[in-house]
Design an enzyme around this catalytic site. Structure first.
Site, PDB file in Angstrom:
ATOM      1  N   ARG A  88       0.714  -1.334   7.683  1.00  0.00           N
ATOM      2  CA  ARG A  88       1.207  -0.148   6.967  1.00  0.00           C
ATOM      3  C   ARG A  88       2.207   0.675   7.794  1.00  0.00           C
ATOM      4  O   ARG A  88       2.745   1.670   7.290  1.00  0.00           O
ATOM      5  CB  ARG A  88       0.039   0.747   6.545  1.00  0.00           C
ATOM      6  CG  ARG A  88      -0.932   0.088   5.582  1.00  0.00           C
ATOM      7  CD  ARG A  88      -1.826   1.105   4.912  1.00  0.00           C
ATOM      8  NE  ARG A  88      -1.057   2.013   4.047  1.00  0.00           N
ATOM      9  CZ  ARG A  88      -1.585   3.050   3.409  1.00  0.00           C
ATOM     10  NH1 ARG A  88      -2.867   3.327   3.541  1.00  0.00           N
ATOM     11  NH2 ARG A  88      -0.829   3.820   2.646  1.00  0.00           N
ATOM     12  N   HIS A 129     -11.739   7.462   5.143  1.00  0.00           N
ATOM     13  CA  HIS A 129     -10.831   8.609   5.115  1.00  0.00           C
ATOM     14  C   HIS A 129     -11.582   9.816   4.557  1.00  0.00           C
ATOM     15  O   HIS A 129     -12.469   9.665   3.703  1.00  0.00           O
ATOM     16  CB  HIS A 129      -9.625   8.344   4.201  1.00  0.00           C
ATOM     17  CG  HIS A 129      -8.479   7.673   4.870  1.00  0.00           C
ATOM     18  ND1 HIS A 129      -7.539   6.947   4.178  1.00  0.00           N
ATOM     19  CD2 HIS A 129      -8.064   7.635   6.163  1.00  0.00           C
ATOM     20  CE1 HIS A 129      -6.618   6.482   4.998  1.00  0.00           C
ATOM     21  NE2 HIS A 129      -6.924   6.883   6.217  1.00  0.00           N
ATOM     22  N   ASP A 131       0.806  -1.223   0.000  1.00  0.00           N
ATOM     23  CA  ASP A 131       0.000   0.000   0.000  1.00  0.00           C
ATOM     24  C   ASP A 131       0.837   1.270   0.000  1.00  0.00           C
ATOM     25  O   ASP A 131       0.295   2.370   0.132  1.00  0.00           O
ATOM     26  CB  ASP A 131      -0.936   0.012   1.212  1.00  0.00           C
ATOM     27  CG  ASP A 131      -2.105  -0.934   1.041  1.00  0.00           C
ATOM     28  OD1 ASP A 131      -2.432  -1.263  -0.118  1.00  0.00           O
ATOM     29  OD2 ASP A 131      -2.698  -1.337   2.057  1.00  0.00           O
ATOM     30  N   CYS A 155      -5.419   9.306  -3.310  1.00  0.00           N
ATOM     31  CA  CYS A 155      -4.668   8.404  -2.440  1.00  0.00           C
ATOM     32  C   CYS A 155      -3.237   8.225  -2.938  1.00  0.00           C
ATOM     33  O   CYS A 155      -2.310   8.061  -2.141  1.00  0.00           O
ATOM     34  CB  CYS A 155      -5.344   7.045  -2.361  1.00  0.00           C
ATOM     35  SG  CYS A 155      -6.833   7.017  -1.354  1.00  0.00           S
ATOM     36  N   ARG A 174      -9.982   6.183  11.189  1.00  0.00           N
ATOM     37  CA  ARG A 174      -8.528   6.035  11.178  1.00  0.00           C
ATOM     38  C   ARG A 174      -7.859   7.066  12.086  1.00  0.00           C
ATOM     39  O   ARG A 174      -7.339   6.735  13.138  1.00  0.00           O
ATOM     40  CB  ARG A 174      -8.005   6.163   9.749  1.00  0.00           C
ATOM     41  CG  ARG A 174      -8.482   5.049   8.803  1.00  0.00           C
ATOM     42  CD  ARG A 174      -7.854   3.701   9.132  1.00  0.00           C
ATOM     43  NE  ARG A 174      -8.184   2.686   8.152  1.00  0.00           N
ATOM     44  CZ  ARG A 174      -7.536   2.487   7.014  1.00  0.00           C
ATOM     45  NH1 ARG A 174      -6.503   3.248   6.703  1.00  0.00           N
ATOM     46  NH2 ARG A 174      -7.908   1.537   6.180  1.00  0.00           N
TER      47      ARG A 174
END
EC number: 3.5.3.18
Length: 308
Positions: free
Chosen positions: A126, A201, A101, A301, A172
């Protein structure tokens, strides 16, 4: 080389309650429909050379679904070419094997006026990405680099309007990270609550189309269903002329878009949103991000903006 440790810097901080009463100028119709002016941008991106979906940390990710890494790279290269055709500069960070990612650069840093606030990921899969991006900043001449003490997924949940930092929370980014962002970046923060897990997000629920200037306020687009009732009310008050996206626009990650003030790069499937943008004076640039969307990502993103 100056690297600031957030633990000492933020020890006595309290949340910026005053930001909730911030009042922004209300645009007139004449201002709202003035000519859209693009500005040249500088972006940091990471090739999806190791892209795959091998775990699930959001509703979009299904490890049993096949992933075509070569197609993801081709789509990413087309996105880079789109930015460069619009006159923007794209910097690159080397991808790291085992971090599939890492392509989603927006989650690893927020840069305003040359100040950098790094990331602290909620998902352990991540976590290592944050340090690779931190080192990139230090290696490229950034001296004011702060790493957060609270979970903070950077531009995934922090969106600069040219006047205030819109800060998402709910899935998040920790609400307390909003106070850290205000201190580290020196800009006022407005907190926004996300309530739909599909839009985990802020950058998949809201996009800044044009930043605020002395002559005009910021202009945004957003999907109301992604936000709590109080946040929807606040957004209506702050941005009464906002473009409202439909559920279909949001569901194809149409709001995970990148705008330079006139040109808006967005998912090809977001046809209704593209038509609305054209009606408001913008030029849509549809791109195919179907493979990257398997991990819940789109143009934004993949794109961290380097401001200042």
């Amino acid at each position: 080389m100056k690297e600031v440790n957030g633990v000492n810097r933020f020890r006595s901080m309290t949340p910026p309650a005053s930001t909730a009463t911030l009042v922004l100028p209300v645009p007139t119709a004449a201002v709202a429909h003035a000519e859209r002016v693009p500005t040249t941008r500088r972006y940091l991106m990471c090739e999806p050379r190791h892209f795959t979906v091998e775990y699930s940390i959001n509703p979009w990710m299904d490890p049993t679904r096949p992933v075509d890494t070569a197609l993801a790279v081709a789509q990413w290269n087309a996105l880079v070419a789109t930015y460069e055709s619009l006159g923007h500069r794209v910097e690159r960070i080397d991808p790291v094997d085992g971090l599939p990612d890492m392509v989603f650069a927006a989650n690893s840093g927020t840069v305003i006026g040359g100040r950098v606030l790094g990331a602290r990921f909620r998902a352990p899969q991540r976590a290592a990405e944050a340090d690779h991006y931190r080192r990139w900043f230090l290696d490229h001449g950034y001296r004011d680099v702060v790493m957060p003490t609270r979970v903070n997924e950077a531009e995934g949940d922090l969106t600069w309007t040219g006047e205030v930092l819109l800060a998402g929370t709910g899935f998040r980014t920790d609400p307390a990270a909003h106070a850290e962002a205000q201190e580290a970046l020196g800009v006022p923060v407005v907190s926004l609550s996300l309530v739909d897990p599909a839009y985990y997000h802020l950058d998949v629920a809201l996009v800044v189309l044009s930043e605020a200037t002395r002559a005009r306020p910021a202009h945004i687009a957003y999907y109301p269903g992604a936000f709590s009732p109080g946040t929807r009310s606040a957004l209506r008050r702050l941005y009464p002329d906002a473009v409202l996206a439909t559920e279909a626009d949001a569901a194809c990650l149409g709001l995970n878009a990148v705008s330079d003030g006139r040109n808006v790069v967005l998912a090809a499937e977001a046809t209704h949103l593209a038509a609305e943008l054209e009606a408001h004076g913008y030029t849509p640039h549809p791109v195919d991000i179907s493979e990257l969307r398997k991990s819940g990502g789109g143009p934004k993103c993949c794109t961290m903006e380097l401001r200042g």
